[in-house]
Design a protein around this motif. Structure first.
Motif, PDB file in Angstrom:
ATOM      1  N   ILE A  88       0.902  -1.445   0.051  1.00 55.03           N
ATOM      2  CA  ILE A  88       0.584   0.549   0.192  1.00 55.03           C
ATOM      3  C   ILE A  88       0.789   1.117   0.115  1.00 55.03           C
ATOM      4  O   ILE A  88       2.038   1.168   0.808  1.00 55.03           O
ATOM      5  CB  ILE A  88      -0.928   0.369   0.901  1.00 55.03           C
ATOM      6  N   THR A  89      -0.132   2.198  -0.562  1.00 48.80           N
ATOM      7  CA  THR A  89       1.572   3.943  -0.759  1.00 48.80           C
ATOM      8  C   THR A  89       0.423   4.968   0.052  1.00 48.80           C
ATOM      9  O   THR A  89      -0.780   4.409   0.698  1.00 48.80           O
ATOM     10  CB  THR A  89       1.191   4.219  -1.737  1.00 48.80           C
ATOM     11  N   MET A  90       1.107   5.451   0.514  1.00 47.11           N
ATOM     12  CA  MET A  90       0.279   6.609   1.258  1.00 47.11           C
ATOM     13  C   MET A  90      -0.019   7.544   0.488  1.00 47.11           C
ATOM     14  O   MET A  90       0.384   7.963  -0.684  1.00 47.11           O
ATOM     15  CB  MET A  90       1.515   7.658   2.032  1.00 47.11           C
ATOM     16  N   TYR A 200       7.051   9.889   8.385  1.00 46.59           N
ATOM     17  CA  TYR A 200       8.111   8.937   6.993  1.00 46.59           C
ATOM     18  C   TYR A 200       7.950  10.297   6.469  1.00 46.59           C
ATOM     19  O   TYR A 200       7.100  11.295   6.104  1.00 46.59           O
ATOM     20  CB  TYR A 200       6.764   8.243   6.708  1.00 46.59           C
ATOM     21  N   GLU A 201       9.383  10.695   6.329  1.00 50.40           N
ATOM     22  CA  GLU A 201       9.784  11.872   5.293  1.00 50.40           C
ATOM     23  C   GLU A 201       9.392  11.453   4.057  1.00 50.40           C
ATOM     24  O   GLU A 201       9.356  12.596   2.648  1.00 50.40           O
ATOM     25  CB  GLU A 201      11.330  11.865   5.351  1.00 50.40           C
ATOM     26  N   SER A 202       8.874  10.393   2.988  1.00 53.08           N
ATOM     27  CA  SER A 202       9.095   9.797   2.234  1.00 53.08           C
ATOM     28  C   SER A 202       7.811   8.622   1.777  1.00 53.08           C
ATOM     29  O   SER A 202       7.734   7.574   2.952  1.00 53.08           O
ATOM     30  CB  SER A 202       9.719   9.816   0.928  1.00 53.08           C
ATOM     31  N   GLY A 203       7.318   8.461   0.505  1.00 50.31           N
ATOM     32  CA  GLY A 203       6.671   7.378   0.418  1.00 50.31           C
ATOM     33  C   GLY A 203       7.214   5.690   0.342  1.00 50.31           C
ATOM     34  O   GLY A 203       7.020   4.919   0.341  1.00 50.31           O
ATOM     35  N   GLU A 204       8.524   6.407  -0.327  1.00 48.73           N
ATOM     36  CA  GLU A 204       9.861   5.206  -0.103  1.00 48.73           C
ATOM     37  C   GLU A 204       9.808   4.694   0.821  1.00 48.73           C
ATOM     38  O   GLU A 204      10.593   3.770   2.110  1.00 48.73           O
ATOM     39  CB  GLU A 204      11.342   5.487  -0.554  1.00 48.73           C
ATOM     40  N   ALA A 205      10.413   5.795   2.377  1.00 42.87           N
ATOM     41  CA  ALA A 205      10.559   5.151   3.240  1.00 42.87           C
ATOM     42  C   ALA A 205       9.296   4.972   4.216  1.00 42.87           C
ATOM     43  O   ALA A 205       9.474   3.758   5.458  1.00 42.87           O
ATOM     44  CB  ALA A 205      11.112   7.078   4.245  1.00 42.87           C
ATOM     45  N   PHE A 206       8.201   4.892   4.154  1.00 44.76           N
ATOM     46  CA  PHE A 206       7.058   4.420   4.920  1.00 44.76           C
ATOM     47  C   PHE A 206       7.003   3.320   3.767  1.00 44.76           C
ATOM     48  O   PHE A 206       6.577   2.324   4.343  1.00 44.76           O
ATOM     49  CB  PHE A 206       5.757   4.668   3.752  1.00 44.76           C
ATOM     50  N   ALA A 207       7.346   2.551   2.621  1.00 44.78           N
ATOM     51  CA  ALA A 207       7.551   0.860   1.998  1.00 44.78           C
ATOM     52  C   ALA A 207       8.681   0.538   2.661  1.00 44.78           C
ATOM     53  O   ALA A 207       8.108  -0.797   2.578  1.00 44.78           O
ATOM     54  CB  ALA A 207       7.588   1.564   0.294  1.00 44.78           C
ATOM     55  N   GLU A 208       9.480   1.033   2.974  1.00 46.73           N
ATOM     56  CA  GLU A 208      10.434   0.330   3.730  1.00 46.73           C
ATOM     57  C   GLU A 208      10.770  -0.352   4.500  1.00 46.73           C
ATOM     58  O   GLU A 208      10.612  -1.138   5.263  1.00 46.73           O
ATOM     59  CB  GLU A 208      12.348   1.506   3.799  1.00 46.73           C
ATOM     60  N   ASP A 209       9.374   0.087   5.916  1.00 43.52           N
ATOM     61  CA  ASP A 209       9.140   0.395   7.028  1.00 43.52           C
ATOM     62  C   ASP A 209       7.517  -0.964   7.003  1.00 43.52           C
ATOM     63  O   ASP A 209       7.862  -2.163   7.719  1.00 43.52           O
ATOM     64  CB  ASP A 209       8.827   1.402   8.027  1.00 43.52           C
ATOM     65  N   PHE A 210       6.731  -0.698   6.022  1.00 44.36           N
ATOM     66  CA  PHE A 210       5.812  -1.211   5.928  1.00 44.36           C
ATOM     67  C   PHE A 210       5.751  -1.837   4.367  1.00 44.36           C
ATOM     68  O   PHE A 210       5.749  -1.366   3.566  1.00 44.36           O
ATOM     69  CB  PHE A 210       4.442  -0.379   6.143  1.00 44.36           C
ATOM     70  N   LYS A 211       5.746  -3.100   4.053  1.00 42.06           N
ATOM     71  CA  LYS A 211       5.952  -3.632   3.098  1.00 42.06           C
ATOM     72  C   LYS A 211       4.693  -4.152   2.300  1.00 42.06           C
ATOM     73  O   LYS A 211       4.534  -4.889   0.998  1.00 42.06           O
ATOM     74  CB  LYS A 211       6.990  -4.766   3.202  1.00 42.06           C
TER      75      LYS A 211
END
Length: 444
Positions: A88-90, A200-211
């Motif tokens: 999922i994405t922010m 989360y400072e970015s969508g990439e950071a969110f994706a790294e933490d929540f897969k």
């Protein structure tokens, strides 16, 4: 120029790129100056067609707009159970969730787009739904029905819920608006805390933490049901409900990526069925067919059609150099297949130039472009499949192998399946056949 019709009995019977080595002019220059043809009788024993059923673990499920969720069993194909793997994405490029306010709940929603069941009277069913958080990133190699991704064994949702694909009276909270049918799952407080205590400072950071999620629905019903869910729907996603410091109720939405790495894993159990000898892990495992042939979507079963002896027939002096004007496979549906609506509407045919490459038959592409002659014909209760160019190219030496592979249309996300009459079906008039219309000059 006259034409003759040659009818052959079948003795025993992914997306792919189109092939460029076919000769599109074959069959256009074989008529003599006097436009005469020989009217020929063919020896049916010279042509032998053989089919095998085997499961194929190369089905790509990444391309589906709607994805199957559920478990279904019948006596012909056994049980399949699907699992959805998706990130999922922010909805924002940056978010500090701890600053939103007081978190109330976090809810996963999946919009329905249809269903598959034994009959159309079953539109709802109690099913156990389990949602797990992924511990491994879904990379671009995870595209097939036999792929999987590691996940946390402790679920963030595990309960029996009613799957109702036609519930048009859904009202969320105190909102009087009625929503289209969808599944709503309140995720665990532990997962809620993980999100709301993060920034989360970015969508990439969110994706790294929540897969992402693994979502599975099963049941104890004798037959079960598959619900189709549309991840691209505006209803589908994950919603964080919270209350601001000023007392206002608000929400933050996470969405499923429109071009991400979502795929569907399919577990198969062929126990106590005609396909019991198939291995769910070996795509090369095969079962020879006789009275019936089996074809089912989601990588469950496909048909491998070996056309043997056609070159022997074509080498006869009175037939040699004939032009095949039209060749069509007719595959009748067996009476045991169940309700009509479960049949695949169309099938896809391909060939394998090598062990590692697969391409559509050009006949299939042409039929699709012009509105189609590869389809289920209700007037004769059979599938009609054009193979004209394929056979002509084989007979003229452009192809080394005439084998044809048949699968339900993979562009349509469905659990559809069908049993076909086989080459040894008890009624010879209802066996599969190959119709060939060909022409031949009398002067060579």
């Amino acid at each position: 120029m006259k034409k003759v019709i040659f009818i052959l009995g079948l003795v025993s019977v992914l997306f792919f790129a189109s092939c460029v080595d076919e000769d599109k002019r074959l069959g256009l220059e074989f008529v003599g100056d006097n436009n005469a043809v020989n009217v020929l009788a063919a020896d049916l024993n010279l042509v032998h067609l053989e089919a095998q059923i085997f499961n194929d673990d190369t089905l790509k499920t990444k391309t589906y707009r709607s994805v199957p969720l559920g478990s279904y069993r019948d006596n012909n194909f056994g049980r399949i159970t699907t699992s959805i793997y998706t990130p999922i994405t922010m909805s924002s490029s940056y978010q500090n969730f701890s600053e939103l306010g007081t978190a109330d709940s976090i809810v996963l929603t999946l919009a329905y787009s249809g269903f598959f069941a034994k009959n159309n009277s079953v539109t709802s069913m109690d099913m156990r739904v389990v949602v797990n958080e992924l511990t491994e990133t879904i990379d671009s190699t995870k595209t097939h029905a036999n792929d999987s991704v590691s996940y946390n064994q402790t679920p963030i949702f595990d309960a029996t819920v009613n799957i109702n694909v036609y519930d048009t009276n859904m009202i969320v909270g105190t909102d009087s608006t009625k929503y289209n049918p969808h599944l709503r799952l309140k995720l665990s407080n532990e997962f809620l805390a993980k999100i709301t205590n993060s920034s989360y400072e970015s969508g990439e950071a969110f994706a790294e933490d929540f897969k992402g999620f693994r979502i599975q629905a099963t049941n104890t019903d004798a037959n079960g049901m598959i619900a189709y869910v549309d991840l691209s729907s505006s209803i589908s996603g994950v919603t964080l409900y919270y209350t601001t410091q000023s007392g206002m109720h608000n929400r933050y939405t996470f969405t499923f990526p429109t071009s991400g790495n979502t795929f569907v894993h399919v577990d198969k159990d062929y126990s106590n069925t005609p396909l019991a000898g198939l291995s769910s892990s070996l795509s090369t495992n095969a079962i020879a067919t006789g009275e019936y042939m089996y074809l089912a979507a989601l990588g469950v079963a496909e048909i491998k059609l070996n056309i043997l002896g056609l070159d022997t027939w074509y080498s006869i002096d009175s037939i040699k150099d004939a032009a095949i004007n039209r060749a069509e496979l007719i595959l009748p549906v067996a009476d045991i297949s169940g309700d009509r609506f479960t049949y695949p509407n169309s099938v896809i045919c391909y060939r394998k130039p090598t062990d590692t490459t697969s391409v559509f038959l050009r006949d299939e592409i042409i039929a699709t472009n012009i509105g189609g002659e590869t389809y289920f014909d209700t007037t004769i209760n059979a599938y009609r499949i054009l193979v004209t160019s394929h056979l002509q190219n084989y007979l003229k030496g452009n192809y080394s192998d005439p084998t044809i592979y048949i699968i339900p249309d993979p562009t349509v996300n469905s659990a559809a399946r069908v049993v076909l009459n086989g080459p040894n079906f008890t009624d010879p008039t209802k066996r599969p056949k190959l119709n060939i219309i060909y022409s031949h000059p009398t002067n060579k």
